[in-house]
Structure formats: C-alpha cells, structure tokens
Design a protein around this motif. Structure first.
Motif, PDB file in Angstrom:
ATOM      1  N   CYS A   1       0.354  -1.260   0.052  1.00 38.03           N
ATOM      2  CA  CYS A   1      -0.044  -0.045   0.047  1.00 38.03           C
ATOM      3  C   CYS A   1       0.799   1.016   0.290  1.00 38.03           C
ATOM      4  O   CYS A   1       0.657   2.316   0.296  1.00 38.03           O
ATOM      5  N   ASP A   2       1.964   0.653  -0.308  1.00 37.25           N
ATOM      6  CA  ASP A   2       2.939   2.251  -0.537  1.00 37.25           C
ATOM      7  C   ASP A   2       2.797   3.010  -1.085  1.00 37.25           C
ATOM      8  O   ASP A   2       2.617   4.533  -1.453  1.00 37.25           O
ATOM      9  N   ARG A   3       2.272   2.718  -2.687  1.00 37.45           N
ATOM     10  CA  ARG A   3       1.869   3.554  -3.499  1.00 37.45           C
ATOM     11  C   ARG A   3       0.887   4.249  -3.651  1.00 37.45           C
ATOM     12  O   ARG A   3       0.510   5.222  -3.942  1.00 37.45           O
ATOM     13  N   ASP A   4      -0.435   3.488  -3.105  1.00 42.57           N
ATOM     14  CA  ASP A   4      -1.341   3.702  -2.501  1.00 42.57           C
ATOM     15  C   ASP A   4      -1.462   4.953  -1.964  1.00 42.57           C
ATOM     16  O   ASP A   4      -1.804   6.641  -2.182  1.00 42.57           O
ATOM     17  N   ALA A   5      -0.541   4.822  -0.561  1.00 43.86           N
ATOM     18  CA  ALA A   5      -0.468   6.171   0.522  1.00 43.86           C
ATOM     19  C   ALA A   5       0.303   7.381  -0.428  1.00 43.86           C
ATOM     20  O   ALA A   5      -0.079   8.672  -0.232  1.00 43.86           O
ATOM     21  N   GLU A   6       0.997   6.781  -1.607  1.00 46.08           N
ATOM     22  CA  GLU A   6       1.800   7.827  -1.668  1.00 46.08           C
ATOM     23  C   GLU A   6       1.344   8.725  -2.936  1.00 46.08           C
ATOM     24  O   GLU A   6       1.132  10.307  -3.201  1.00 46.08           O
TER      25      GLU A   6
ATOM     26  N   GLY B   1      -1.507  17.103  -1.582  1.00 49.01           N
ATOM     27  CA  GLY B   1      -0.571  18.029  -1.662  1.00 49.01           C
ATOM     28  C   GLY B   1       0.473  17.778  -0.968  1.00 49.01           C
ATOM     29  O   GLY B   1       1.382  19.252  -0.659  1.00 49.01           O
ATOM     30  N   ILE B   2       0.712  16.685  -0.169  1.00 53.24           N
ATOM     31  CA  ILE B   2       1.479  16.644   0.680  1.00 53.24           C
ATOM     32  C   ILE B   2       2.595  15.599   0.235  1.00 53.24           C
ATOM     33  O   ILE B   2       2.574  14.985  -1.033  1.00 53.24           O
ATOM     34  N   ASP B   3       3.745  16.331   0.185  1.00 51.08           N
ATOM     35  CA  ASP B   3       4.893  15.509  -0.444  1.00 51.08           C
ATOM     36  C   ASP B   3       5.231  14.506  -0.294  1.00 51.08           C
ATOM     37  O   ASP B   3       5.454  14.494   1.309  1.00 51.08           O
ATOM     38  N   ALA B   4       5.474  13.031  -0.366  1.00 47.89           N
ATOM     39  CA  ALA B   4       6.024  12.211   0.051  1.00 47.89           C
ATOM     40  C   ALA B   4       7.127  11.116  -0.790  1.00 47.89           C
ATOM     41  O   ALA B   4       6.867  11.959  -2.328  1.00 47.89           O
ATOM     42  N   GLU B   5       7.636  10.426  -0.519  1.00 48.30           N
ATOM     43  CA  GLU B   5       8.223   9.864  -1.406  1.00 48.30           C
ATOM     44  C   GLU B   5       8.618   8.585  -0.373  1.00 48.30           C
ATOM     45  O   GLU B   5       8.364   8.403   1.101  1.00 48.30           O
TER      46      GLU B   5
ATOM     47  N   VAL C   1      -1.833   4.395  14.844  1.00 48.65           N
ATOM     48  CA  VAL C   1      -1.731   3.166  14.244  1.00 48.65           C
ATOM     49  C   VAL C   1      -2.842   3.065  14.043  1.00 48.65           C
ATOM     50  O   VAL C   1      -4.112   2.786  15.075  1.00 48.65           O
ATOM     51  N   LEU C   2      -3.692   2.724  13.122  1.00 50.48           N
ATOM     52  CA  LEU C   2      -5.132   2.081  12.894  1.00 50.48           C
ATOM     53  C   LEU C   2      -4.861   1.052  11.523  1.00 50.48           C
ATOM     54  O   LEU C   2      -4.185   0.957  11.025  1.00 50.48           O
ATOM     55  N   MET C   3      -5.723  -0.122  11.674  1.00 47.66           N
ATOM     56  CA  MET C   3      -6.099  -0.775  10.655  1.00 47.66           C
ATOM     57  C   MET C   3      -6.767  -0.084   9.258  1.00 47.66           C
ATOM     58  O   MET C   3      -6.372  -1.055   8.377  1.00 47.66           O
ATOM     59  N   PRO C   4      -7.514   0.347   9.518  1.00 43.85           N
ATOM     60  CA  PRO C   4      -8.801   0.536   8.228  1.00 43.85           C
ATOM     61  C   PRO C   4      -7.565   1.586   7.673  1.00 43.85           C
ATOM     62  O   PRO C   4      -6.261   1.812   8.010  1.00 43.85           O
ATOM     63  N   HIS C   5      -7.912   1.534   6.147  1.00 41.54           N
ATOM     64  CA  HIS C   5      -7.096   2.247   4.954  1.00 41.54           C
ATOM     65  C   HIS C   5      -7.583   3.622   4.605  1.00 41.54           C
ATOM     66  O   HIS C   5      -8.157   3.686   3.950  1.00 41.54           O
ATOM     67  N   PRO C   6      -7.213   4.632   5.113  1.00 38.31           N
ATOM     68  CA  PRO C   6      -7.736   6.116   5.192  1.00 38.31           C
ATOM     69  C   PRO C   6      -6.606   6.439   3.750  1.00 38.31           C
ATOM     70  O   PRO C   6      -7.526   7.382   2.846  1.00 38.31           O
ATOM     71  N   GLU C   7      -5.929   5.772   3.293  1.00 40.52           N
ATOM     72  CA  GLU C   7      -5.302   6.354   2.049  1.00 40.52           C
ATOM     73  C   GLU C   7      -6.412   5.879   0.269  1.00 40.52           C
ATOM     74  O   GLU C   7      -5.911   6.536  -0.705  1.00 40.52           O
ATOM     75  N   ARG C   8      -7.046   4.788   0.523  1.00 42.25           N
ATOM     76  CA  ARG C   8      -7.888   4.065   0.225  1.00 42.25           C
ATOM     77  C   ARG C   8      -9.433   4.894   0.321  1.00 42.25           C
ATOM     78  O   ARG C   8     -10.045   3.734  -0.676  1.00 42.25           O
ATOM     79  N   ALA C   9      -9.016   5.748   1.003  1.00 46.26           N
ATOM     80  CA  ALA C   9     -10.489   6.757   0.752  1.00 46.26           C
ATOM     81  C   ALA C   9     -10.119   8.242   1.175  1.00 46.26           C
ATOM     82  O   ALA C   9     -10.813   8.763   1.635  1.00 46.26           O
ATOM     83  N   THR C  10      -9.093   8.244  -0.078  1.00 46.13           N
ATOM     84  CA  THR C  10      -8.485   9.536  -0.017  1.00 46.13           C
ATOM     85  C   THR C  10      -9.330  10.252  -1.631  1.00 46.13           C
ATOM     86  O   THR C  10      -9.895  11.887  -1.809  1.00 46.13           O
TER      87      THR C  10
END
Lengths: 231, 83
Positions: A13-18, A25-29, A198-207
C-alpha cells in the motif's frame, strides 16, 4: 516537508499512500527500508501490505528491521508517524504503540467497508473531524483484532489513547459493528504522544475521489496539521 | 562449550481468543471426533552452543522475549536438552 513512506519487502500500500498524499498536496516519497530514513523526513508512513510474508506474526519481522530504530528515534524527536494496516501491526510489534493486532475473530481475511467513530478531535490525525463523527473507510486484513489485557485497555482509554473505534452508521459501537472482534471495537490507537498513531483501516484508500469515498483524507492531513503545530 | 537444543514453546495467554484453534476444533468435530477443547502453540527448536544448560536457556528466553513471542498476547516456556 517530505513524508517518507517506508517500503519493506511485501509492502503493497506504499504507492496508494504516495498517490493519496500527492492528491492532498503533501510531498511524499517511498523509501526502501535498507536505505535508511532520509535526512529531510518530516513525517513517516508505515504502509499496509504483508511485510516479510507475515512470517512469525504480522509485522514482527519489519518491526525489528534496522530502519525501525531510526523511526523510533524520529518519533521521539516529534516526527509524526502513521501506521496503516500492516503498518499498524508493525507499530505495535515495534513498541511505538501498545497492544497487538492479531487473528480476526472470524479467522478469515476480511475486505470490506466499515464505519469508524472519531474518539478525539484534538490530535493531528483527527483535527479535520469532530469528536463523535462517523467516517467510512475500507479494511483489508486477516489479523486486525485489537488485543491487550483488560486492565491496560482501561488505562489506555482513560489516557485518551483510543483514537478510532468500529461503529455502525449511527456511531454505535456494538458487537454487530465490530468486524474483527477487536476489544472494545478498537480500530486505532495513539502512541505515548499524539503525533504517533496506528490504525487497521485504510485512510489512503478513502482519499482519491475516483475510487469511492474521501472520508480518510482528514487522517492523512495529520501530516500537515502536525507540521504546523495546530493540534 | 556444549551443544544444546533449546525448545521454545509460544502459546496465547489464557483468555486470549484463538480463532484458528476454534476453527481447527470445529473441523475435527466435523470429522466425527469427540473433544472438549483445543489449543494451538508455536514450537521453535533452537540449536546452540553454550557454557551450560542455564546459559542456553537464558539465551533462548531472550530470543523469546525479543522476537519469538509477543508479550502482549503470549506466554512462553523454554526447555533445554543436550544434543
């Protein structure tokens, strides 16, 4: 500021987060764990996936990899850290947060949408919401049942360290709204300080609006909130 | 130095739900077996050389504390045999 998303062997889920952070608009790598934490790191994502094939226990191996020493040091220095799914398991296994995420009560992998109740709105991760708000986010895990001994859980609750609970659409946290048998419906917790969560659900998949639901955006905006000190 | 095998057994603490064991129990019952309960455990056999059985046990216990077990949910025990 640059958010480092730590990729272990088996992270997925690294690319999902990116992409989700870029959308905000948050810089991430993405940072390969063997390369160590970049000096310009201003935030850390421990992403979802199946690091080290979930060998031994989910998150156990990644939690003991050398980069996690750097992550603990950065967290101690105030760098915000967010662990999602496997990252939550890594967070607990590494001692960044307390408790353990272990086998779902169903003994099955569960991939579904759930509702979460925001338990506090005075942390970077929840400043975008009001206490008691209900948000819809996906889960995808086989080992997400929050476990900690009852006395310690009571203390954690008193200390305000339960940040998210599974609930129904109306915010009720009964057993029917508990997807995995987590104690007291706990879905996410804070570390000793509020900038570690930390959380088990995926905020990056609901963005991203085009993949269904944007309720998770506020959690990721925690990296901005933490940076501006507006807790 | 003596060669030992340290056997580390890691179990869920009493009272911690074990869905895999429960599923296994149900499968045994479906096969017609009569049983009252079932618990599962992980067993690690560690070959090592140490000055004494106590030293071997101590090292294996540290392995359990630091990696093999998760103290939040697990108990463990260590047995040491010469090999």
């Amino acid at each position: 500021m640059t958010v480092s998303i730590i990729r272990f062997g088996g992270s997925n889920c690294d690319r999902d987060a990116e992409r989700a952070l870029a959308h905000l608009g948050i810089d991430a790598e993405i940072v390969w764990h063997e390369d160590g934490l970049p000096a310009e790191t201003s935030g850390i994502v421990l992403p979802g996936g199946f690091s080290y094939g979930d060998y031994l226990r989910a998150g156990a191996m990644a939690a003991r990899s050398p980069i996690m020493n750097e992550v603990r040091e950065a967290a101690a220095d105030g760098t915000p850290v967010l662990g999602v799914c496997n990252g939550a398991q890594v967070g607990c296994e590494s001692g960044l947060t307390e408790g353990a995420f272990t086998t779902n009560e169903s003994a099955r992998f569960q991939c579904e949408h759930v509702y979460l109740r925001i338990e506090r709105d005075d942390t970077p991760w929840t400043a975008a919401y009001e206490e008691g708000d209900v948000i819809e986010v996906p889960i995808a895990h086989g080992e997400g049942r929050y476990e900690v001994d009852d006395d310690r859980l009571a203390e954690l609750e008193d200390e305000g360290r339960v940040l998210f609970r599974y609930c129904d659409e109306d915010g009720e946290t009964g057993p029917d709204a508990n997807p995995n048998g987590s104690k007291h419906n706990v879905a996410g917790v804070l570390g000793e300080r509020e900038h570690v969560a930390v959380l088990m659900p995926h905020p990056e998949r609901a963005t991203l609006p085009d993949v269904g639901g944007t309720d998770g955006q506020g959690i990721l905006r925690g990296f901005e909130t933490a940076a501006t000190g507006a807790e | 130095m003596t060669a030992y095998t340290a056997t580390v057994t890691v179990r869920l603490k009493h009272g911690v739900l074990d869905p895999e064991a429960e599923t296994t129990k149900q499968a045994l019952e479906r096969l017609g077996f009569d049983l009252e309960g079932l618990r599962s455990a992980d067993r690690f056999e560690v070959d090592l050389e140490a000055e004494s059985a106590d030293a071997a046990s101590e090292r294996a216990s540290e392995m359990a504390e630091r990696l093999l077990a998760n103290p939040t949910i697990h108990d463990y025990d260590v047995e040491v045999d010469e090999r």
